[in-house]
Design a protein around this motif. Structure first.
Motif, PDB file in Angstrom:
ATOM      1  N   ARG A  70       5.825  11.840   7.530  1.00  0.00           N
ATOM      2  CA  ARG A  70       6.861  12.969   6.669  1.00  0.00           C
ATOM      3  C   ARG A  70       6.745  12.724   5.323  1.00  0.00           C
ATOM      4  NH1 ARG A  70      11.082  10.535   8.373  1.00  0.00           N
ATOM      5  NH2 ARG A  70      11.270  11.616  10.133  1.00  0.00           N
ATOM      6  N   GLN A  71       6.556  11.642   4.835  1.00  0.00           N
ATOM      7  CA  GLN A  71       6.318  11.626   3.302  1.00  0.00           C
ATOM      8  C   GLN A  71       5.048  12.277   2.820  1.00  0.00           C
ATOM      9  OE1 GLN A  71       8.654  10.512   0.586  1.00  0.00           O
ATOM     10  NE2 GLN A  71      10.081  10.763   2.443  1.00  0.00           N
ATOM     11  N   THR A  72       4.003  11.975   3.611  1.00  0.00           N
ATOM     12  CA  THR A  72       2.707  12.488   3.281  1.00  0.00           C
ATOM     13  C   THR A  72       2.618  14.027   3.389  1.00  0.00           C
ATOM     14  OG1 THR A  72       1.404  10.723   3.903  1.00  0.00           O
ATOM     15  CG2 THR A  72       0.213  13.070   3.989  1.00  0.00           C
ATOM     16  N   LEU A  73       3.057  14.875   4.237  1.00  0.00           N
ATOM     17  CA  LEU A  73       3.411  16.114   4.236  1.00  0.00           C
ATOM     18  C   LEU A  73       4.169  16.784   3.356  1.00  0.00           C
ATOM     19  CD1 LEU A  73       3.789  16.607   8.237  1.00  0.00           C
ATOM     20  CD2 LEU A  73       1.727  17.005   6.634  1.00  0.00           C
ATOM     21  N   LEU A  74       5.299  16.045   2.951  1.00  0.00           N
ATOM     22  CA  LEU A  74       6.148  16.453   1.984  1.00  0.00           C
ATOM     23  C   LEU A  74       5.585  16.560   0.618  1.00  0.00           C
ATOM     24  CD1 LEU A  74       9.033  17.523   1.063  1.00  0.00           C
ATOM     25  CD2 LEU A  74       9.796  15.191   0.842  1.00  0.00           C
ATOM     26  N   ALA A  75       4.754  15.484   0.213  1.00  0.00           N
ATOM     27  CA  ALA A  75       4.125  15.336  -1.110  1.00  0.00           C
ATOM     28  C   ALA A  75       2.952  16.531  -0.972  1.00  0.00           C
ATOM     29  CB  ALA A  75       3.383  14.014  -1.285  1.00  0.00           C
ATOM     30  N   PHE A 219       3.914   4.504  -2.986  1.00  0.00           N
ATOM     31  CA  PHE A 219       4.531   5.404  -2.098  1.00  0.00           C
ATOM     32  C   PHE A 219       4.423   5.336  -0.538  1.00  0.00           C
ATOM     33  CE2 PHE A 219       3.821  10.065  -0.881  1.00  0.00           C
ATOM     34  CZ  PHE A 219       5.300  10.202  -0.944  1.00  0.00           C
ATOM     35  N   PRO A 220       5.406   5.398  -0.124  1.00  0.00           N
ATOM     36  CA  PRO A 220       5.416   5.168   1.446  1.00  0.00           C
ATOM     37  C   PRO A 220       4.808   6.268   2.216  1.00  0.00           C
ATOM     38  CG  PRO A 220       7.737   5.795   0.998  1.00  0.00           C
ATOM     39  CD  PRO A 220       6.803   5.716  -0.394  1.00  0.00           C
ATOM     40  N   GLU A 221       3.504   6.750   1.922  1.00  0.00           N
ATOM     41  CA  GLU A 221       2.947   7.860   2.851  1.00  0.00           C
ATOM     42  C   GLU A 221       2.254   7.176   4.111  1.00  0.00           C
ATOM     43  OE1 GLU A 221      -0.556   7.570   2.569  1.00  0.00           O
ATOM     44  OE2 GLU A 221      -0.161   5.623   1.493  1.00  0.00           O
ATOM     45  N   LEU A 222       1.635   8.051   4.710  1.00  0.00           N
ATOM     46  CA  LEU A 222       1.000   7.731   5.994  1.00  0.00           C
ATOM     47  C   LEU A 222       0.166   6.284   6.149  1.00  0.00           C
ATOM     48  CD1 LEU A 222       0.968   8.299   8.960  1.00  0.00           C
ATOM     49  CD2 LEU A 222      -1.069   9.827   8.615  1.00  0.00           C
ATOM     50  N   LEU A 223      -0.761   6.143   5.113  1.00  0.00           N
ATOM     51  CA  LEU A 223      -1.965   5.386   5.090  1.00  0.00           C
ATOM     52  C   LEU A 223      -0.985   3.886   4.574  1.00  0.00           C
ATOM     53  CD1 LEU A 223      -4.531   4.379   5.280  1.00  0.00           C
ATOM     54  CD2 LEU A 223      -4.994   4.611   2.762  1.00  0.00           C
ATOM     55  N   GLN A 224       0.136   3.948   3.774  1.00  0.00           N
ATOM     56  CA  GLN A 224       0.759   2.777   3.545  1.00  0.00           C
ATOM     57  C   GLN A 224       1.523   2.227   4.582  1.00  0.00           C
ATOM     58  OE1 GLN A 224       0.757   0.884   0.582  1.00  0.00           O
ATOM     59  NE2 GLN A 224       2.347  -0.519   1.141  1.00  0.00           N
ATOM     60  N   ARG A 225       2.498   3.255   5.315  1.00  0.00           N
ATOM     61  CA  ARG A 225       3.209   2.959   6.383  1.00  0.00           C
ATOM     62  C   ARG A 225       2.641   2.780   7.488  1.00  0.00           C
ATOM     63  NH1 ARG A 225       7.378   0.519   6.132  1.00  0.00           N
ATOM     64  NH2 ARG A 225       8.291   1.532   7.697  1.00  0.00           N
ATOM     65  N   GLY A 226       1.615   3.589   7.961  1.00  0.00           N
ATOM     66  CA  GLY A 226       0.622   3.668   9.271  1.00  0.00           C
ATOM     67  C   GLY A 226      -0.325   2.564   9.355  1.00  0.00           C
ATOM     68  N   VAL A 227      -0.869   2.044   8.143  1.00  0.00           N
ATOM     69  CA  VAL A 227      -1.985   0.850   8.248  1.00  0.00           C
ATOM     70  C   VAL A 227      -1.458  -0.291   7.610  1.00  0.00           C
ATOM     71  CG1 VAL A 227      -4.345   0.615   7.715  1.00  0.00           C
ATOM     72  CG2 VAL A 227      -3.573   2.795   8.230  1.00  0.00           C
ATOM     73  N   ASN A 228      -1.146  -0.241   6.297  1.00  0.00           N
ATOM     74  CA  ASN A 228      -0.876  -1.455   5.735  1.00  0.00           C
ATOM     75  C   ASN A 228       0.489  -2.177   6.281  1.00  0.00           C
ATOM     76  OD1 ASN A 228      -3.026  -1.154   3.852  1.00  0.00           O
ATOM     77  ND2 ASN A 228      -1.822  -0.232   2.236  1.00  0.00           N
TER      78      ASN A 228
END
Length: 294
Positions: A70-75, A219-228
């Motif tokens: 959601r954060q990735t798409l919004l940004a 920034f809590p985007e997809l890579l940060q939340r989904g991988v890290n």
């Protein structure tokens, strides 16, 4: 009208055979590479069910993957809109007849094209607060960085597209009394956007992927939340990276499909408009060019 295939030389019989052989060779090589990667991961135990089990649980998606997506798409959506606006404004500025508009526009575009995006995001998040005496959120640090960098690249794409349009069209528009702002807005910019659509789409795909650089400011985007974050909780970084990569591929494919649909739609509209004008009176711009003077 010049055919769009005038610069394309159709392959002969020998060239077609050579292309087919090369396609088979590269296809076999790609399959062999994928098999080698699969075997290496299998030897390391990366296909074990326990590593993939978290992705069958709803909490993994609701707490990590979907919030990051959601954060990735919004940004990305915000950055795309702002980058397109930035690109159009500064492309027109670089083509201005007034040097006090053209020169600063060129300086801005060249500067932000030269600065690495990661450094730009880092400076906006940590440096700008000293200038404005207030904090900058991670979201806007990422969005502004994406806008400045990708907007500068798009400005050059729009400028190249505008310059590729035959001068006769703008001259005809000036002949019927249009101002330069009207010529840009109604004639040149729409055609440039359509001509440079592949470049624009490619840059928007790059923009979407560049949101992953937001990790530098947490920034809590997809890579940060989904991988890290996900791998820190479950210890399956390879599995998480594969899943996130698949999500990026799907999103970028959808963007490319949307661009193709828009291109086909504009082509159909242009074709219908051409058919209508051939049976009726000549368009105003066409009359301005073909009618004798005086």
């Amino acid at each position: 009208m010049m055919s769009s295939t005038v610069l394309y030389d159709h392959p002969g019989p020998r060239a077609r055979i050579r292309n087919a052989v090369l396609s088979v060779v590269f296809g076999v090589g790609l399959v062999a590479l994928l098999w080698w990667v699969y075997r290496r991961f299998d030897e390391a135990g990366q296909w074990e069910g326990r590593l993939w089990r978290p992705f069958t649980e709803p909490d993994t998606w609701t707490q990590f993957v979907i919030p990051g997506l959601r954060q990735t798409l919004l940004a990305a959506a915000t950055g795309m809109v702002l980058s397109l606006a930035f690109g159009i404004v500064f492309a027109v500025g670089r083509l201005s007849d007034r040097w006090w508009i053209r020169v600063p526009s060129g300086v801005v575009v060249e500067f932000f094209r030269a600065v690495p995006l990661l450094l730009m995001i880092f400076f906006i998040f940590y440096g700008v607060p000293f200038l404005i005496q207030g904090p900058v959120s991670a979201f806007w640090a990422v969005v502004v960085g994406l806008t400045l960098y990708n907007g500068s690249v798009l400005a050059e794409a729009f400028r190249a597209g505008i310059r590729s349009i035959p001068r006769g069209q703008s001259e005809a528009a000036y002949a019927v009394g249009m101002r330069k702002s009207q010529v840009m807005q109604l004639i040149l910019v729409p055609q440039a956007a359509r001509a440079m659509l592949p470049v624009i789409v490619s840059q928007l795909v790059v923009l979407l992927k560049d949101t992953a650089l937001g990790y530098i400011v947490a920034f809590p985007e997809l890579l940060q939340r989904g991988v890290n974050d996900l791998s820190a909780n479950y210890g399956n970084v390879v599995a998480a990276a594969i899943v996130v990569a698949a999500i990026y591929i799907v999103i970028n494919s959808l963007i490319t499909m949307l661009a193709g649909w828009l291109d086909r739609r504009t082509q159909r509209r242009g074709f219908r408009a051409t058919k209508k004008t051939t049976t009726g009176p000549a368009p105003v711009l066409e009359q301005a060019v073909t009618e004798p003077q005086g």
